[in-house]
Every structure is written in C-alpha cells, then in structure tokens.
Design a protein around this motif. Structure first.
Motif, short mmCIF file in Angstrom:
data_model
loop_
_atom_site.label_atom_id
_atom_site.label_comp_id
_atom_site.label_asym_id
_atom_site.label_seq_id
_atom_site.Cartn_x
_atom_site.Cartn_y
_atom_site.Cartn_z
N ARG A 138 53.22 85.56 69.11
CA ARG A 138 52.40 84.67 69.95
C ARG A 138 50.93 84.75 69.59
O ARG A 138 50.24 83.75 69.57
N LEU A 139 50.45 85.96 69.32
CA LEU A 139 49.06 86.13 68.93
C LEU A 139 48.79 85.44 67.60
O LEU A 139 47.78 84.76 67.43
N ALA A 140 49.72 85.57 66.66
CA ALA A 140 49.57 84.91 65.36
C ALA A 140 49.56 83.39 65.53
O ALA A 140 48.80 82.69 64.85
N ALA A 141 50.39 82.88 66.43
CA ALA A 141 50.41 81.43 66.68
C ALA A 141 49.10 80.96 67.30
O ALA A 141 48.58 79.89 66.93
N ARG A 142 48.54 81.75 68.20
CA ARG A 142 47.26 81.37 68.81
C ARG A 142 46.13 81.40 67.79
O ARG A 142 45.28 80.50 67.78
N VAL A 143 46.12 82.41 66.94
CA VAL A 143 45.09 82.50 65.91
C VAL A 143 45.23 81.34 64.92
O VAL A 143 44.23 80.78 64.46
N THR A 144 46.45 80.95 64.63
CA THR A 144 46.68 79.80 63.75
C THR A 144 46.13 78.52 64.37
O THR A 144 45.48 77.71 63.69
N ALA A 145 46.37 78.32 65.66
CA ALA A 145 45.87 77.13 66.35
C ALA A 145 44.34 77.13 66.40
O ALA A 145 43.71 76.08 66.17
N VAL A 146 43.74 78.27 66.67
CA VAL A 146 42.28 78.35 66.69
C VAL A 146 41.70 78.09 65.31
O VAL A 146 40.70 77.38 65.17
N THR A 147 42.33 78.64 64.29
CA THR A 147 41.87 78.40 62.92
C THR A 147 41.94 76.92 62.57
O THR A 147 41.03 76.38 61.94
N ALA A 148 43.01 76.26 62.99
CA ALA A 148 43.15 74.83 62.71
C ALA A 148 42.06 74.03 63.41
O ALA A 148 41.48 73.09 62.83
N LEU A 149 41.77 74.36 64.66
CA LEU A 149 40.74 73.64 65.40
C LEU A 149 39.35 73.89 64.82
O LEU A 149 38.54 72.96 64.71
N VAL A 150 39.08 75.12 64.44
CA VAL A 150 37.78 75.43 63.82
C VAL A 150 37.66 74.70 62.49
O VAL A 150 36.61 74.14 62.16
N ASN A 151 38.76 74.67 61.73
CA ASN A 151 38.73 73.96 60.44
C ASN A 151 38.48 72.47 60.65
O ASN A 151 37.71 71.85 59.90
N LEU A 152 39.10 71.88 61.63
CA LEU A 152 38.87 70.46 61.91
C LEU A 152 37.41 70.21 62.30
O LEU A 152 36.80 69.24 61.86
N GLY A 153 36.86 71.08 63.12
CA GLY A 153 35.45 70.95 63.49
C GLY A 153 34.52 71.07 62.31
O GLY A 153 33.55 70.30 62.18
N VAL A 154 34.80 72.01 61.43
CA VAL A 154 33.98 72.18 60.22
C VAL A 154 34.11 70.95 59.33
O VAL A 154 33.12 70.48 58.76
N CYS A 155 35.31 70.43 59.20
CA CYS A 155 35.51 69.22 58.38
C CYS A 155 34.74 68.03 58.95
O CYS A 155 34.10 67.29 58.19
N LEU A 156 34.80 67.84 60.24
CA LEU A 156 34.09 66.72 60.84
C LEU A 156 32.57 66.90 60.75
O LEU A 156 31.84 65.93 60.58
N ALA A 157 32.12 68.13 60.85
CA ALA A 157 30.68 68.39 60.78
C ALA A 157 30.13 68.20 59.36
O ALA A 157 28.94 67.93 59.19
N SER A 158 31.00 68.31 58.37
CA SER A 158 30.52 68.23 56.99
C SER A 158 30.93 66.92 56.29
O SER A 158 30.99 66.88 55.07
#
Length: 76
Positions: free
Chosen positions: A30-50
C-alpha cells in the motif's frame, strides 16, 4: 545544462528508486502504491510547469521542445 529541461525524467527516476526501495520490505504494498501515485502527480505537475521550456542537451543529442513536452504530459 539546464535542470528544468529534464526535470520530469529526474522525478520518474527518483520516484522509481524510492518505490523499489520501499517494495523490498514485506507487507509494504500500500505504501508503494501511494508513493507511485504521488510520483505520478508530481511528474504531471512538473510536465505542465515546463511546457514552454525549449533547449538542447548532451551536445544536441536530446532536444526538448513543445512537442516533446506535450508528449511527456500525455504519457504522465
């Protein structure tokens, strides 16, 4: 070299390493799944910002332009 040109790739590498390290322990799915979801959201934010960043890296072997940034957003 400009860090924002390949920031989304760095986020994915760091997130993948973190998920790998977490998944080495037993019962941490469950922790790995949460970290994966957070990583995906952070990556999307970085992509949109750049989206408007353009440039070349590694002696013009890696080109970052609007089209490549748009594909990064779709993949994220």
């Amino acid at each position: 070299m400009s860090l924002p040109l390949f920031a989304s790739e760095l986020v994915l590498i760091l997130g993948s390493g973190l998920v790998f390290a977490i998944s080495l322990g037993a019962g941490r799915g469950r922790l790995a799944a949460r970290v994966t979801a957070v990583t995906a959201l952070v990556n999307l934010g970085v992509c949109l910002a750049s989206l408007s960043i353009q440039g070349d890296l590694f002696h013009h072997a890696y080109r970052v332009d609007a089209l490549s940034q748009l594909f990064k957003c779709f993949i994220a």
